[in-house]
Enzyme design. Structure first.
Site, PDB file in Angstrom:
ATOM      1  CE  LYS A 148      10.195  11.751   6.291  1.00 41.64           C
ATOM      2  NZ  LYS A 148       9.355  10.623   6.575  1.00 41.64           N
ATOM      3  CB  VAL A 149       3.684  14.631   9.769  1.00 33.69           C
ATOM      4  CG1 VAL A 149       2.500  13.885  10.363  1.00 33.69           C
ATOM      5  CG2 VAL A 149       3.963  15.891  10.576  1.00 33.69           C
TER       6      VAL A 149
ATOM      7  CB  SER B 181      11.555  12.233  11.460  1.00 34.74           C
ATOM      8  OG  SER B 181      12.959  12.161  11.455  1.00 34.74           O
ATOM      9  CB  SER B 182      14.262  10.587  16.141  1.00 30.52           C
ATOM     10  OG  SER B 182      15.073   9.898  15.213  1.00 30.52           O
TER      11      SER B 182
ATOM     12  CD  GLU C 253       4.583   4.217   8.764  1.00 30.98           C
ATOM     13  OE1 GLU C 253       5.120   4.165   9.891  1.00 30.98           O
ATOM     14  OE2 GLU C 253       4.878   5.087   7.919  1.00 30.98           O
TER      15      GLU C 253
ATOM     16  CG  ASN D  86      -9.809 -33.618  39.063  1.00 32.64           C
ATOM     17  OD1 ASN D  86      -9.024 -33.214  39.924  1.00 32.64           O
ATOM     18  ND2 ASN D  86      -9.474 -33.748  37.796  1.00 32.64           N
TER      19      ASN D  86
ATOM     20  CB  THR E  70      -4.785   0.090 -13.766  1.00 35.66           C
ATOM     21  OG1 THR E  70      -4.338   0.644 -15.018  1.00 35.66           O
ATOM     22  CG2 THR E  70      -6.252   0.464 -13.574  1.00 35.66           C
ATOM     23  CG  HIS E  71      -0.965  -2.548 -14.516  1.00 35.36           C
ATOM     24  ND1 HIS E  71      -0.610  -3.879 -14.647  1.00 35.36           N
ATOM     25  CD2 HIS E  71      -2.184  -2.437 -15.116  1.00 35.36           C
ATOM     26  CE1 HIS E  71      -1.551  -4.538 -15.293  1.00 35.36           C
ATOM     27  NE2 HIS E  71      -2.525  -3.692 -15.586  1.00 35.36           N
TER      28      HIS E  71
END
Ligand SMILES: O=C(O)C[C@H](O)C(=O)O
Length: 463
Positions: free
Chosen positions: A323-324, A317-318, A330, A130, A186-187
């Site tokens: 798959k990619v 994917s396992s 993410e 201190n 759009t939308h």
């Protein structure tokens, strides 16, 4: 485990002999065994930087003997060099002023400085945590000073450069894609065309906006509370301490820190951190939008929009062979959500000061630094492993554009909204092209159709 006895105003306590920390750190460890979030390394480093500067300034003011000040400076340099990584074990969920982390640093530096001048560690030490290391300071001004130093370094040295690099990549893409006409949405529904370059230029502009927003908050972050001591009045410190320590920290970090003009606000409010984090949240909203667009445009490869391709970095994917997945998008969108959550916590903490002190400091800086780290690393990862490798799928873009019913909008100025709508609806219900429907209804000639529906012309203002 071998121990030694350390003392504080509460009396003696056993501390592991191999550790440099003292009594107050040990008490905190025993009383706050709460969760796993430790005080961030960036904050620990900033605190060491602040203690180093305090010792140098106290020496220059003739308050601290040169041998003691130099020993503290050397001990702080060792911490900054990463030589004592296990000496700062305290968790975020402790006293709201950060006193225990301030004392952790005071104790470690006092013991190590004592050893450096040939003394012992522990009760026989030659420097007091201190009286010497914490000289002219309180946790109430020093901890927020370290918060600002750590936050400013994270933003200036890490986050802004990562942001500039991602913006640069997207700028190049915007230029490269300038001639690719695609359907707008759009939308989530088909709309009139634009170029892929225009779409990407929107991302660049969003990032520019965030960059500007972040930079505009920096002056507040560069103001330091040091010199305010316990309640902002500066009791027990030299009148020149505040200005000098800000200058000293500035010269050591190459960031132009200044002493806060009002120390009461600097201790009791954290508006600057709330403001900068608000700008980080704005950046996260932009990144979330960009990453979502990218993964939607890259959806497929056979049954999605498939307008762009993104780098295939790893198996997705396992169970599903071949798959990619858009994993960088993410990761980026997840971390953006974390930043949104941090913003709520920081807002609540910042709003909850009482009288002369805000006691949400460790939580505020923990969340702030996490956001800055997540955004800097997230943008770097997304840039290197996704944005750089974005490629347009020209054929697919052309096919979707040709099929779009909203090209009919170009006819509206010539034949009126109602007739154009009739053409679009007929084509949709009967599964024909726009041209077939338009000719069947007799609203335009083939030549007029050809002259008036020119997708490239529809990407800029004009009638
Ligand atoms: O630790 C300090 O320096 C002060 C403490 O936060 C207090 O105000 O009680």
């Amino acid at each position: 485990m071998e121990t030694r006895i350390e003392k504080d105003s509460f009396g003696p306590i056993a501390v592991p002999a191999e550790r440099l920390w003292g009594a107050q750190t040990q008490r905190s460890l025993e009383h706050f065994a709460i969760s796993t979030e430790r005080m961030a390394p960036e904050l620990v480093a900033a605190l060491a930087q602040v203690k180093r500067a305090a010792a140098a300034v106290n020496r220059s003011l003739g308050l601290l003997p040169a041998d003691k000040a130099d020993a503290i400076v050397k001990a702080a340099d060792e911490v900054l060099d990463g030589r004592h990584p296990d000496e700062f074990p305290l968790v975020v969920w402790q006293t709201g002023s950060g006193t225990q982390s301030n004392m952790n640093m005071n104790e470690v530096l006092a013991n190590r400085a004592s050893e450096l001048v040939g003394g012992a560690r522990g009760e026989g030490r030659l420097l007091h945590p201190n009286d010497h290391v914490n000289m002219g300071q309180s946790s109430n001004d020093i901890f927020p000073t370290a918060m600002h130093v750590a936050a400013a370094q994270a933003v200036v040295q890490s986050l802004l450069p990562a942001l500039a690099r991602l913006r640069g990549t997207l700028e190049i893409k915007a230029r490269d894609f300038a001639d690719i006409v695609k359907i707008g949405r759009t939308h989530l529904q088909d709309a009139t065309p634009l170029t892929l370059g225009q779409e990407f230029s929107g991302y660049v502009a969003q990032l520019e906006y965030s960059e500007h927003a972040i930079k505009s908050t920096l002056p507040g972050l560069l103001q330091l509370a040091a010199g305010g001591t316990a309640v902002g009045t500066g009791l027990n410190t030299h009148p020149d301490f505040a200005g000098r320590i800000a200058a000293e920290i500035g010269s050591r970090t190459s960031i132009s820190f200044k002493t806060a003009p009002n120390k009461f606000a600097a201790l009791a409010g954290h508006d600057a951190l709330v403001g900068t984090h608000g700008a980080l949240k704005t950046l996260a909203t932009a990144l979330m939008k960009i990453a979502n667009d990218v993964r939607w445009m890259a959806s497929g490869p056979r049954s999605g929009l498939g307008e762009i391709s993104i780098p295939e970095n790893e198996p997705g994917s396992s169970i599903m062979p071949g798959k990619v997945n858009p994993t960088q998008c993410e990761a980026l969108t997840m971390l953006c959500c974390q930043v949104f959550g941090n913003d709520v916590a920081i807002t609540m903490g910042g709003a909850s000061g009482n009288f002369e002190l805000n006691v949400f400091k460790p939580m505020i800086i923990h969340n702030f630094l996490q956001s800055a780290r997540l955004l800097a690393d997230g943008m770097r990862s997304f840039n290197e492993h996704c944005a750089h490798g974005i490629e347009p799928n020209r054929e697919r873009i052309g096919e979707l554009m040709e099929r779009s019913l909203m090209l009919v909008t170009a006819l509206a100025p010539h034949i009126g909204y109602d007739r154009a709508a009739q053409i679009a609806k007929k084509a949709q219900h009967e599964g024909t092209t726009l041209k077939q429907a338009a000719l069947a209804l007799g609203f335009v000639t083939e030549q007029q159709f050809q002259d008036w529906i020119v997708p490239l012309d529809m990407t800029r203002p004009g009638l």
